[in-house]
Design a protein around this motif. Sequence first.
Motif, PDB file in Angstrom:
ATOM      1  N   VAL A 108     -45.012  40.938 -35.882  1.00  0.00           N
ATOM      2  CA  VAL A 108     -45.066  40.019 -34.745  1.00  0.00           C
ATOM      3  C   VAL A 108     -46.248  40.405 -33.856  1.00  0.00           C
ATOM      4  O   VAL A 108     -46.465  41.579 -33.562  1.00  0.00           O
ATOM      5  CB  VAL A 108     -43.742  40.066 -33.949  1.00  0.00           C
ATOM      6  CG1 VAL A 108     -43.833  39.254 -32.665  1.00  0.00           C
ATOM      7  CG2 VAL A 108     -42.599  39.566 -34.825  1.00  0.00           C
ATOM      8  N   MET A 109     -47.027  39.443 -33.474  1.00  0.00           N
ATOM      9  CA  MET A 109     -48.186  39.605 -32.590  1.00  0.00           C
ATOM     10  C   MET A 109     -49.227  40.539 -33.184  1.00  0.00           C
ATOM     11  O   MET A 109     -49.904  41.273 -32.483  1.00  0.00           O
ATOM     12  CB  MET A 109     -47.770  40.095 -31.196  1.00  0.00           C
ATOM     13  CG  MET A 109     -46.740  39.244 -30.519  1.00  0.00           C
ATOM     14  SD  MET A 109     -47.181  37.497 -30.486  1.00  0.00           S
ATOM     15  CE  MET A 109     -45.577  36.757 -30.302  1.00  0.00           C
ATOM     16  N   TYR A 110     -49.399  40.453 -34.466  1.00  0.00           N
ATOM     17  CA  TYR A 110     -50.429  41.234 -35.144  1.00  0.00           C
ATOM     18  C   TYR A 110     -51.817  40.702 -34.820  1.00  0.00           C
ATOM     19  O   TYR A 110     -52.795  41.425 -34.863  1.00  0.00           O
ATOM     20  CB  TYR A 110     -50.167  41.194 -36.656  1.00  0.00           C
ATOM     21  CG  TYR A 110     -50.995  42.147 -37.458  1.00  0.00           C
ATOM     22  CD1 TYR A 110     -50.783  43.514 -37.383  1.00  0.00           C
ATOM     23  CD2 TYR A 110     -52.001  41.684 -38.290  1.00  0.00           C
ATOM     24  CE1 TYR A 110     -51.549  44.401 -38.118  1.00  0.00           C
ATOM     25  CE2 TYR A 110     -52.778  42.556 -39.033  1.00  0.00           C
ATOM     26  CZ  TYR A 110     -52.540  43.917 -38.947  1.00  0.00           C
ATOM     27  OH  TYR A 110     -53.297  44.787 -39.673  1.00  0.00           O
ATOM     28  N   LYS A 140     -47.365  46.056 -31.242  1.00  0.00           N
ATOM     29  CA  LYS A 140     -47.625  45.771 -29.833  1.00  0.00           C
ATOM     30  C   LYS A 140     -46.299  45.683 -29.083  1.00  0.00           C
ATOM     31  O   LYS A 140     -45.329  45.126 -29.581  1.00  0.00           O
ATOM     32  CB  LYS A 140     -48.350  44.427 -29.665  1.00  0.00           C
ATOM     33  CG  LYS A 140     -49.616  44.282 -30.488  1.00  0.00           C
ATOM     34  CD  LYS A 140     -50.743  45.116 -29.911  1.00  0.00           C
ATOM     35  CE  LYS A 140     -52.051  44.873 -30.595  1.00  0.00           C
ATOM     36  NZ  LYS A 140     -52.283  45.634 -31.806  1.00  0.00           N
ATOM     37  N   GLY A 141     -46.273  46.204 -27.865  1.00  0.00           N
ATOM     38  CA  GLY A 141     -45.091  46.089 -27.031  1.00  0.00           C
ATOM     39  C   GLY A 141     -44.954  44.688 -26.454  1.00  0.00           C
ATOM     40  O   GLY A 141     -45.948  43.965 -26.324  1.00  0.00           O
ATOM     41  N   PRO A 142     -43.728  44.270 -26.102  1.00  0.00           N
ATOM     42  CA  PRO A 142     -43.521  42.928 -25.543  1.00  0.00           C
ATOM     43  C   PRO A 142     -44.420  42.621 -24.351  1.00  0.00           C
ATOM     44  O   PRO A 142     -44.815  41.471 -24.156  1.00  0.00           O
ATOM     45  CB  PRO A 142     -42.041  42.940 -25.134  1.00  0.00           C
ATOM     46  CG  PRO A 142     -41.414  43.911 -26.078  1.00  0.00           C
ATOM     47  CD  PRO A 142     -42.463  44.977 -26.287  1.00  0.00           C
ATOM     48  N   ILE A 158     -40.009  33.203 -24.089  1.00  0.00           N
ATOM     49  CA  ILE A 158     -39.630  33.773 -25.387  1.00  0.00           C
ATOM     50  C   ILE A 158     -38.928  35.115 -25.172  1.00  0.00           C
ATOM     51  O   ILE A 158     -37.848  35.368 -25.720  1.00  0.00           O
ATOM     52  CB  ILE A 158     -40.871  33.941 -26.296  1.00  0.00           C
ATOM     53  CG1 ILE A 158     -41.395  32.572 -26.738  1.00  0.00           C
ATOM     54  CG2 ILE A 158     -40.540  34.814 -27.514  1.00  0.00           C
ATOM     55  CD1 ILE A 158     -42.758  32.616 -27.421  1.00  0.00           C
ATOM     56  N   LEU A 159     -39.537  35.976 -24.367  1.00  0.00           N
ATOM     57  CA  LEU A 159     -38.975  37.305 -24.140  1.00  0.00           C
ATOM     58  C   LEU A 159     -37.642  37.238 -23.413  1.00  0.00           C
ATOM     59  O   LEU A 159     -36.748  38.057 -23.657  1.00  0.00           O
ATOM     60  CB  LEU A 159     -39.964  38.177 -23.365  1.00  0.00           C
ATOM     61  CG  LEU A 159     -41.196  38.600 -24.164  1.00  0.00           C
ATOM     62  CD1 LEU A 159     -42.196  39.313 -23.265  1.00  0.00           C
ATOM     63  CD2 LEU A 159     -40.805  39.481 -25.340  1.00  0.00           C
ATOM     64  N   ASP A 160     -37.475  36.263 -22.522  1.00  0.00           N
ATOM     65  CA  ASP A 160     -36.211  36.088 -21.811  1.00  0.00           C
ATOM     66  C   ASP A 160     -35.068  35.921 -22.806  1.00  0.00           C
ATOM     67  O   ASP A 160     -33.995  36.495 -22.640  1.00  0.00           O
ATOM     68  CB  ASP A 160     -36.303  34.874 -20.879  1.00  0.00           C
ATOM     69  CG  ASP A 160     -35.026  34.674 -20.095  1.00  0.00           C
ATOM     70  OD1 ASP A 160     -34.660  35.575 -19.307  1.00  0.00           O
ATOM     71  OD2 ASP A 160     -34.370  33.621 -20.281  1.00  0.00           O
ATOM     72  N   ARG A 161     -35.304  35.144 -23.845  1.00  0.00           N
ATOM     73  CA  ARG A 161     -34.272  34.920 -24.857  1.00  0.00           C
ATOM     74  C   ARG A 161     -34.119  36.121 -25.787  1.00  0.00           C
ATOM     75  O   ARG A 161     -33.015  36.546 -26.095  1.00  0.00           O
ATOM     76  CB  ARG A 161     -34.581  33.653 -25.643  1.00  0.00           C
ATOM     77  CG  ARG A 161     -34.253  32.408 -24.845  1.00  0.00           C
ATOM     78  CD  ARG A 161     -35.017  31.175 -25.279  1.00  0.00           C
ATOM     79  NE  ARG A 161     -34.683  30.041 -24.433  1.00  0.00           N
ATOM     80  CZ  ARG A 161     -35.220  29.806 -23.238  1.00  0.00           C
ATOM     81  NH1 ARG A 161     -36.121  30.631 -22.735  1.00  0.00           N
ATOM     82  NH2 ARG A 161     -34.864  28.757 -22.533  1.00  0.00           N
ATOM     83  N   LEU A 162     -35.240  36.666 -26.230  1.00  0.00           N
ATOM     84  CA  LEU A 162     -35.175  37.780 -27.181  1.00  0.00           C
ATOM     85  C   LEU A 162     -34.619  39.061 -26.563  1.00  0.00           C
ATOM     86  O   LEU A 162     -33.934  39.830 -27.233  1.00  0.00           O
ATOM     87  CB  LEU A 162     -36.562  38.053 -27.767  1.00  0.00           C
ATOM     88  CG  LEU A 162     -37.113  36.999 -28.722  1.00  0.00           C
ATOM     89  CD1 LEU A 162     -38.547  37.343 -29.110  1.00  0.00           C
ATOM     90  CD2 LEU A 162     -36.233  36.862 -29.959  1.00  0.00           C
TER      91      LEU A 162
END
Length: 194
Positions: A108-110, A140-142, A158-162
Amino acid sequence: MGILTPFFTFENFRLEEQTAIGEKQLNILKQLSWVDEYFTLIMMGPTGVGKTHLSTALGIHAIERGYQVSFISMDRLIYVLKSREYISKSKTRYNRIIKSDLIIIDDVMYMAYEPQDAHLFFQFIYEMYDKAAFILTSNKGPGEWGKFLGDTTLTTAILDRLLHRSEILTFSEEQDSIRMKYRKALFDNQSVES
């Protein structure tokens, strides 16, 4: 479901060679109650430290206990999301993914994504929120994800849900690559020029 290589099982996982979890935490993860509670596991750390191995081992373990599991790289997921309306193979893959109890997204986020790709990823996370558990592997960190998605508001959503129900496993930056430690060569201790 993506390809889950049989090598990446708990049988081959060397707990002592990574720093993210101990035996107690691993046993909790193996119980899989976090899947039923739609938790997100985020595995962060440099390349080659065991993130994909651990996530795949958990996926295989979940399959052996009757869960539906999908494994897909972030790049491949974006491709499937973009092409599901036009390519039957992508539509089939997408339908399998959304029926999964556990979705493992590798790398993710590569790299940076186009705005439309970021929106597709958000829509996917939004759709699957409270319907599936996730494992995300990333180097990578969030906190850095916004620059790869190009939209801080979208990244926050996105981060709120994850992160609502989540555990972050951090693999040490000082840890050497396990792949390089056990690297195989055709020519043992010989140079190509010999």
